[in-house]
Design a protein around this motif. Structure first.
Motif, PDB file in Angstrom:
ATOM      1  N   ALA A  80      -5.842 -22.662  11.870  1.00 52.74           N
ATOM      2  CA  ALA A  80      -4.668 -23.421  12.301  1.00 52.74           C
ATOM      3  C   ALA A  80      -4.434 -23.183  13.781  1.00 52.74           C
ATOM      4  CB  ALA A  80      -3.437 -23.001  11.500  1.00 52.74           C
ATOM      5  N   LYS A  84       1.640 -23.980  13.464  1.00 52.64           N
ATOM      6  CA  LYS A  84       1.078 -23.685  12.141  1.00 52.64           C
ATOM      7  C   LYS A  84       0.418 -22.305  12.137  1.00 52.64           C
ATOM      8  CE  LYS A  84       2.036 -27.766  10.391  1.00 52.64           C
ATOM      9  NZ  LYS A  84       3.081 -27.937   9.359  1.00 52.64           N
ATOM     10  N   ALA A  88       1.552 -19.121   9.839  1.00 51.48           N
ATOM     11  CA  ALA A  88       0.608 -18.414   8.971  1.00 51.48           C
ATOM     12  C   ALA A  88       0.660 -16.910   9.222  1.00 51.48           C
ATOM     13  CB  ALA A  88      -0.809 -18.941   9.189  1.00 51.48           C
ATOM     14  N   THR A 118      -5.465 -26.055   7.903  1.00 51.66           N
ATOM     15  CA  THR A 118      -4.687 -27.281   8.052  1.00 51.66           C
ATOM     16  C   THR A 118      -5.685 -28.445   8.078  1.00 51.66           C
ATOM     17  OG1 THR A 118      -4.737 -27.009  10.463  1.00 51.66           O
ATOM     18  CG2 THR A 118      -2.775 -26.205   9.306  1.00 51.66           C
ATOM     19  N   PRO A 119      -5.265 -29.643   7.663  1.00 53.59           N
ATOM     20  CA  PRO A 119      -6.202 -30.778   7.609  1.00 53.59           C
ATOM     21  C   PRO A 119      -6.931 -31.050   8.917  1.00 53.59           C
ATOM     22  CG  PRO A 119      -4.183 -31.307   6.426  1.00 53.59           C
ATOM     23  CD  PRO A 119      -3.933 -29.996   7.116  1.00 53.59           C
ATOM     24  N   ASP A 120      -6.243 -30.893  10.057  1.00 53.09           N
ATOM     25  CA  ASP A 120      -6.867 -31.188  11.345  1.00 53.09           C
ATOM     26  C   ASP A 120      -7.950 -30.192  11.738  1.00 53.09           C
ATOM     27  OD1 ASP A 120      -4.477 -29.462  11.592  1.00 53.09           O
ATOM     28  OD2 ASP A 120      -5.085 -29.332  13.695  1.00 53.09           O
ATOM     29  N   VAL A 146      -6.382 -26.615   1.623  1.00 55.97           N
ATOM     30  CA  VAL A 146      -6.316 -27.487   2.805  1.00 55.97           C
ATOM     31  C   VAL A 146      -4.931 -28.117   2.743  1.00 55.97           C
ATOM     32  CG1 VAL A 146      -7.223 -29.492   4.008  1.00 55.97           C
ATOM     33  CG2 VAL A 146      -8.787 -27.975   2.796  1.00 55.97           C
ATOM     34  N   THR A 147      -4.057 -27.689   3.630  1.00 51.09           N
ATOM     35  CA  THR A 147      -2.662 -28.098   3.525  1.00 51.09           C
ATOM     36  C   THR A 147      -1.949 -27.951   4.872  1.00 51.09           C
ATOM     37  OG1 THR A 147      -0.523 -27.546   2.492  1.00 51.09           O
ATOM     38  CG2 THR A 147      -2.107 -25.749   2.736  1.00 51.09           C
ATOM     39  N   PRO A 148      -0.983 -28.813   5.166  1.00 57.15           N
ATOM     40  CA  PRO A 148      -0.184 -28.615   6.377  1.00 57.15           C
ATOM     41  C   PRO A 148       0.805 -27.466   6.215  1.00 57.15           C
ATOM     42  CG  PRO A 148       0.574 -30.536   5.159  1.00 57.15           C
ATOM     43  CD  PRO A 148      -0.694 -30.093   4.497  1.00 57.15           C
ATOM     44  N   ASN A 149       1.098 -27.104   4.958  1.00 54.44           N
ATOM     45  CA  ASN A 149       2.055 -26.028   4.686  1.00 54.44           C
ATOM     46  C   ASN A 149       1.312 -24.701   4.503  1.00 54.44           C
ATOM     47  OD1 ASN A 149       4.249 -24.460   4.016  1.00 54.44           O
ATOM     48  ND2 ASN A 149       4.904 -25.685   2.283  1.00 54.44           N
ATOM     49  N   VAL A 150       0.711 -24.228   5.597  1.00 58.56           N
ATOM     50  CA  VAL A 150      -0.074 -22.996   5.517  1.00 58.56           C
ATOM     51  C   VAL A 150       0.803 -21.781   5.214  1.00 58.56           C
ATOM     52  CG1 VAL A 150      -2.013 -23.764   6.926  1.00 58.56           C
ATOM     53  CG2 VAL A 150       0.011 -22.806   8.041  1.00 58.56           C
TER      54      VAL A 150
END
Length: 233
Positions: A80, A84, A88, A118-120, A146-150
């Motif tokens: 990340a 993000k 984390a 994170t997806p990116d 795989v998530t934006p909410n790490v």
């Protein structure tokens, strides 16, 4: 016929009929009675399922959070950047980075129990497929890694969330705690794990789904569990 040593004789006497199927609570009590080691053994559950994972519609895989935790320290790496990455780290991630973390892993530093991204960051993580894939560490959106909410993903990993995946022979197993846990906590973890497997029943499963369940400790014998008390089995 070889004579049994004292420990083997004691185990044989306590087990008696090895075809017996135990209620979970009774099995946990017996595991404690059979314990012969000094270290804190892991309590393990194994389930024999009526599936053939060679077929995509019979694969059983997912995540489950054990309410009493695992008793293990889980080491987590997160791919990340920016806010993000900071989130984390605040959640307790052991290592956070991007290209620098990728290079560290390429250098052989792969001592992690969970890898989250994170997806990116998947463009970077994808270059580690041959390293992370065989270890079962490749981040996967279906598993929530795989998530934006790490931040939440790290908390889940540290708090007792485990991954399960059926093996070629239709067997699925996991550690559900330590012998030092109370029977109540082990029962909670057992129930949560089995419930997750039952809910993950694939569309292609035919006939009886949960065929056998056994409980054991790291160094102890396997005890057959009465599946009639398992809802949905």
């Amino acid at each position: 016929m070889a004579k049994l040593n004292k420990k083997q004789k004691t185990l044989t006497e306590k087990l008696g009929d090895n075809q017996k199927h135990y209620p979970v609570g009774e099995a946990l009590t017996l595991l404690r009675e059979l314990k012969t080691t000094k270290f804190d053994e892991t309590v393990e559950v194994a389930m024999n399922l009526g599936v053939d994972p060679r077929h995509a519609d019979q694969m059983v895989r997912g995540m489950v959070s054990l309410p009493a935790g695992t008793g293990k320290t889980v080491k987590v790496a997160v791919f990340a950047k920016g806010d993000k990455a900071e989130a984390a780290l605040a959640a307790g991630a052991d290592k956070v980075g991007a290209e620098d973390l990728m290079e560290d892993m390429q250098a052989g530093n792969l001592d992690y129990d969970r890898v989250i991204a994170t997806p990116d960051m998947m463009g970077v993580v994808g270059r580690l497929g041959k390293l992370l894939g065989p270890k079962g560490l490749m981040p996967n959106p279906k598993l929530g890694t795989v998530t934006p909410n790490v931040e939440q993903a790290v908390k889940d990993a540290k708090g007792g969330q485990i991954e399960f995946r059926v093996e070629k022979q239709g067997i699925i197993h996991a550690g559900i705690g330590k012998m030092s846990f109370s029977d109540a906590d082990l029962q909670k973890n057992f129930d949560a794990f089995v419930d997750a497997i039952v809910k993950a029943k694939p569309s292609g499963a035919k006939g009886k789904y949960v065929r056998k369940i056994s409980l054991s400790s790291s160094m102890g014998p396997g005890l057959k569990i009465d599946t009639t008390e398992v809802a949905g089995a």
